[in-house]
Structures are given as structure tokens and as C-alpha cells.
Design a protein around this motif. Structure first.
Motif, PDB file in Angstrom:
ATOM      1  N   GLU A  73     -15.893 -59.297  65.397  1.00 20.25           N
ATOM      2  CA  GLU A  73     -16.568 -58.450  63.724  1.00 20.25           C
ATOM      3  C   GLU A  73     -16.174 -59.030  61.789  1.00 20.25           C
ATOM      4  O   GLU A  73     -15.308 -58.689  62.314  1.00 20.25           O
ATOM      5  CB  GLU A  73     -17.419 -57.479  64.299  1.00 20.25           C
ATOM      6  N   GLU A 112     -19.285 -52.249  64.941  1.00 21.15           N
ATOM      7  CA  GLU A 112     -21.185 -53.273  63.875  1.00 21.15           C
ATOM      8  C   GLU A 112     -22.074 -53.107  65.214  1.00 21.15           C
ATOM      9  O   GLU A 112     -22.133 -54.143  66.875  1.00 21.15           O
ATOM     10  CB  GLU A 112     -20.468 -54.081  63.109  1.00 21.15           C
ATOM     11  N   ARG A 113     -23.143 -52.232  64.945  1.00 23.62           N
ATOM     12  CA  ARG A 113     -24.241 -52.438  65.854  1.00 23.62           C
ATOM     13  C   ARG A 113     -24.654 -53.794  65.530  1.00 23.62           C
ATOM     14  O   ARG A 113     -24.881 -55.075  64.566  1.00 23.62           O
ATOM     15  CB  ARG A 113     -25.118 -51.735  65.542  1.00 23.62           C
ATOM     16  N   ASP A 114     -25.504 -54.742  66.699  1.00 25.41           N
ATOM     17  CA  ASP A 114     -26.651 -56.003  66.478  1.00 25.41           C
ATOM     18  C   ASP A 114     -27.703 -55.714  66.224  1.00 25.41           C
ATOM     19  O   ASP A 114     -28.181 -55.111  67.188  1.00 25.41           O
ATOM     20  CB  ASP A 114     -26.330 -56.342  68.379  1.00 25.41           C
ATOM     21  N   VAL A 117     -30.337 -56.519  68.040  1.00 27.98           N
ATOM     22  CA  VAL A 117     -30.711 -56.078  68.880  1.00 27.98           C
ATOM     23  C   VAL A 117     -31.471 -55.298  69.205  1.00 27.98           C
ATOM     24  O   VAL A 117     -32.144 -54.618  70.074  1.00 27.98           O
ATOM     25  CB  VAL A 117     -29.928 -56.523  70.183  1.00 27.98           C
ATOM     26  N   ASP A 118     -31.035 -54.472  68.140  1.00 32.73           N
ATOM     27  CA  ASP A 118     -31.205 -52.393  68.577  1.00 32.73           C
ATOM     28  C   ASP A 118     -32.522 -52.714  67.988  1.00 32.73           C
ATOM     29  O   ASP A 118     -33.428 -51.896  68.595  1.00 32.73           O
ATOM     30  CB  ASP A 118     -30.640 -52.090  68.040  1.00 32.73           C
ATOM     31  N   ASP A 142     -29.425 -57.489  76.633  1.00 35.88           N
ATOM     32  CA  ASP A 142     -28.447 -57.474  75.814  1.00 35.88           C
ATOM     33  C   ASP A 142     -27.520 -56.741  75.064  1.00 35.88           C
ATOM     34  O   ASP A 142     -26.918 -57.366  74.155  1.00 35.88           O
ATOM     35  CB  ASP A 142     -30.167 -57.023  74.690  1.00 35.88           C
ATOM     36  N   ARG A 144     -23.937 -54.301  75.088  1.00 30.30           N
ATOM     37  CA  ARG A 144     -22.981 -54.290  75.078  1.00 30.30           C
ATOM     38  C   ARG A 144     -22.940 -53.553  76.486  1.00 30.30           C
ATOM     39  O   ARG A 144     -22.526 -51.975  76.049  1.00 30.30           O
ATOM     40  CB  ARG A 144     -21.887 -53.679  74.134  1.00 30.30           C
ATOM     41  N   ARG A 209     -23.958 -53.993  55.892  1.00 28.66           N
ATOM     42  CA  ARG A 209     -24.154 -53.475  57.284  1.00 28.66           C
ATOM     43  C   ARG A 209     -25.152 -52.734  57.001  1.00 28.66           C
ATOM     44  O   ARG A 209     -24.393 -51.725  56.855  1.00 28.66           O
ATOM     45  CB  ARG A 209     -23.134 -53.263  58.222  1.00 28.66           C
TER      46      ARG A 209
END
Length: 407
Positions: A73, A112-114, A117-118, A142, A144, A209
Motif C-alpha cells: 500500500e 488502507e481501505r479500498d 469497494v467500500d 471484493d 479482503r 486517503r
């Protein structure tokens, strides 16, 4: 907690990247620019929140394998890059005989979040007849499914070990500003006590982010207006401006450094860490004790400056300002600089970055111009001998370090 040192601890390598540039020379040039330091601020991408973006980096220079880069990341790439710079600066890059016994202490945050996707999942949940079933289905595709986000901090140390072959003992601290403070404190204590001869310590933060900006906004910590220096934000309610950065230090015993012919940048004379519930006056009491412990041995002729990691978040920043101003009033030769005004706030990486910039300043024996005109920061055009680094976390954690010339 604190440990009584048994021997000097030298800073023999520094890797630093931020919005100001890459490496010591670029940072010093930016800090000493004509007219004073000028911040690099992105006001548009995350409006209404200003952010100090990372300078453009060629990651191939420190992470040559593109496959390694792809599986990291952004914050991991930043940290691995800065760690490689520190090893280069210390003269031990590719020295496997030294790297195999170089200890490593990393301060890191969560994964870190996607965001895409979220966002898609949240949108679909609104229309789903069975949200629980939908989430379970998406976990297998989708999202993790196998890696808890709090496990991800260990991956920074792992990537540094893989890419740069640092294979001594390894520790990772997680816990915002306190993690950075305790990482440096522990590394200093190990070298000072003889438990380690050489140690790589530092952290990294990606401020660009949305997930972290959302987290801070929910806590009402963020600054929403056009950029202002830290102290000048206080009259308008305060707030922090985050900054992307990576900062790593190589700490080394004098004997080990002399044996390999290393030239130290500076000396780290002591580090203190504390924590309180932030009741009225509690953080000040901790800072006062830390100051007395670190500065009590200095003679009256020592020219001291303060590099503060003040966040801008209230009420901690106002309390810290009162404390630091009391030091200046007690000794008019103590100029103050809120370094976050120029590089932003980098959470776990902030304390290592402050120590790195303090080492840079004492190696030159001088300060840069004040970062604001609030009256809190004195001119400081006279030479300096030492820099006291202070860091109060936006929520918890108070730390302090004293950086001196190497000679």
C-alpha cells in the motif's frame, strides 16, 4: 517510562520524505528558502480539508522490483523508501554483514481501505433485502477476507526486511503519535544500554486517503479552512492538517560507528514518553517532568531551540502553547518552531520526522525562519547548540527528545 543511558547514541543515517522534498539537502533548502519556508498544500483533492501531499518520488530508486511495489500500500512504499534512504545515508546499504545484525523498530498505523469497494458495498446494502448475506458474499470476492487490518502494520517491517535485507530483531509499534515516540525511545534505550549496536527506527504515513480523513472528521479534529500555521489556527477553533511523510533514523553506538568509519549527523541525548487522560494540566505536568529530566544537565551557555509537533487539535495544542511559551519566558533564548505548520501532521511518523529535522538543524548549528507571525515563534537567528523535540498526540501521548551535535 524512561531508561538511564549508559553510552552515547549517534544518529548516523536519516531518510526523510515529505511535502517539502526528498532527503536532507532538499529539506534544508526548503526550510532556508528566501522569504522563509513555504508549505506545499493541496487544497482541492480532499476539499474542504487541506493536505500536505508527498513529493513526487521515483520508487524504483529504493524499491527496484515492481512486484514488491505492487503488493505494498502507499504508506508501505513511503516507509520502505525512507528506510532505504536512511540506510544509504548511513553507508550500510547492501552491507549484509551489518544489515544482518541491524535491529529494526517501526511505528505504523492500520491498513488502507479500498474506498471504491467500500462505497459500492454501502450503496448495495441500502437496496439489499438481506444485508448480512450480501456482506458474507462480498467477503469472498471484493473485500479482503483473510487479513485483519490491524495486522497490516507488521507488513512495513516485513517489506523493509525483504527489500533492504535488514534482518536483525524486529518490532512494530501501533498507536498513532505514541507509537512513533515509543519506537524512538525504545531504539535509543537499546543502543544506550548495549542491547543493540545499530538500529533502524522510524515510520510512515499516507495522508492522501479518504478513510483517514473520515476518521479524523468524525472526531472533529480536522482543519477545514485555507492553510494557516498551527498556532494561528487556535483562535478559529483549531484543527490538524495531515501530511504524507516517511522518516527513518539509523541509531548507532559510538564504538560501532567508529569501527566502520561512519560520520554521525547528530547525537540523540535522551527520549521520554508519557501518557495521561488529558485532564486539565495533566499533559503539562508530564511535559514539565520530561523537560526537567532532559534539560537539567545543560549549562547556562547552551543555546536551545524547540521543535514542536503540535497538531493544531484542541484543547491539547492550546495547553502545549502555554507550556512552551512559559519556557521561552523563562529563557528568552529558546525559539520555538511548530514543524507541523510546514510538513503537516504525520501521526506515527511525526516524532521520527521531528527528530530527523532537529538533527539536520543542529548539524548546521542554526534555525530556519519562524513559521508564523502569531508571536509564539521567536526570530531565532542566533546559532543553536541543541534542539528539544516535543510531541503531544492529538488525543493521547506526550513525548520529548533532546538532539545535540555529534561532536
Amino acid at each position: 517510562m524512561s531508561e538511564a543511558p549508559h553510552r552515547d547514541v549517534l544518529i548516523t543515517g536519516i531518510g526523510l520524505v515529505s511535502s517539502l522534498g526528498e532527503g536532507l539537502d532538499q529539506h534544508w533548502a526548503a526550510l532556508k528558502a528566501d522569504g522563509g519556508p513555504r508549505p506545499v498544500v493541496d487544497r482541492e483533492r480532499f476539499a474542504p480539508y487541506p493536505v500536505h501531499p508527498l513529493v513526487q518520488l521515483d520508487f524504483d530508486r529504493q524499491i527496484p522490483k515492481r512486484g514488491d511495489q505492487r503488493q505494498m500500500e502507499a504508506w508501505q512504499r513511503i516507509g520502505t523508501y525512507a528506510a532505504g534512504m536512511a540506510l544509504d545515508n548511513a553507508g550500510i546499504k547492501d552491507r549484509t554483514d551489518i544489515l544482518s545484525r541491524t535491529d529494526m523498530i517501526v511505528a505504523a498505523g492500520g491498513g488502507e481501505r479500498d474506498i471504491a469497494v467500500d462505497s459500492a458495498l454501502l450503496t448495495d446494502i441500502l437496496a439489499a433485502s438481506d444485508p448480512g448475506r450480501l456482506i458474507n458474499e462480498r467477503l469472498s470476492s471484493d473485500l479482503r477476507p483473510t487479513l485483519f487490518l490491524a495486522q497490516l502494520p507488521n507488513l512495513l517491517a516485513g517489506n523493509i526486511s525483504i527489500v533492504h535485507k535488514v534482518t536483525g530483531s524486529s518490532r512494530t509499534f501501533m498507536g498513532e503519535e505514541s507509537a512513533g515516540i515509543d519506537a524512538v525511545r525504545t531504539a535509543h534505550a537499546r543502543v544506550a544500554s548495549g542491547q543493540s549496536e545499530i538500529c533502524l527506527v522510524g515510520g510512515s504515513y499516507n495522508a492522501e486517503r479518504l478513510d483517514m480523513l473520515l476518521l479524523f472528521e468524525l472526531g472533529n479534529y480536522l482543519w477545514r479552512e485555507d492553510w494557516l500555521p498551527v498556532w494561528q489556527r487556535l483562535s478559529r477553533g483549531g484543527g490538524l492538517v495531515t501530511g504524507s511523510m516517511g522518516a527513518f533514523l539509523v541509531l548507532e553506538s559510538p564504538a560501532h560507528a567508529a569501527q566502520r568509519g561512519a560520520t554521525p549527523v547528530a547525537r540523540l541525548d535522551g527520549v521520554r514518553a508519557g501518557r495521561c487522560r488529558r485532564g486539565p494540566g495533566e499533559a503539562t505536568a508530564i511535559a514539565r517532568r520530561q523537560f526537567d529530566e532532559l534539560v537539567s544537565g545543560l549549562t547556562g551557555g547552551e543555546r536551545l531551540a524547540v521543535f514542536s509537533g503540535a497538531t493544531g487539535a484542541q484543547p491539547a495544542t492550546s495547553e502545549e502553547q502555554v507550556f512552551l511559551t512559559s519556557l521561552r519566558h523563562a529563557d528568552n533564548h529558546i525559539p520555538i518552531r511548530a514543524v507541523g505548520s510546514i510538513i503537516g501532521h504525520g501521526l506515527e511518523a511525526q516524532f521520527p520526522a521531528l527528530v530527523a529535522l532537529a538533527a539536520l538543524a543542529v548539524s548546521h548549528g542554526m534555525l530556519f525562519a519562524p513559521l508564523d507571525d502569531s508571536g509564539c515563534e521567536a526570530d531565532g537567528s542566533a546559532p543553536i547548540d541543541r534542539v528539544l523535540v516535543t510531541q503531544w498526540g492529538h488525543w493521547r501521548g506526550e513525548g520529548m527528545a533532546l538532539v545535540a551535535p555529534a561532536g
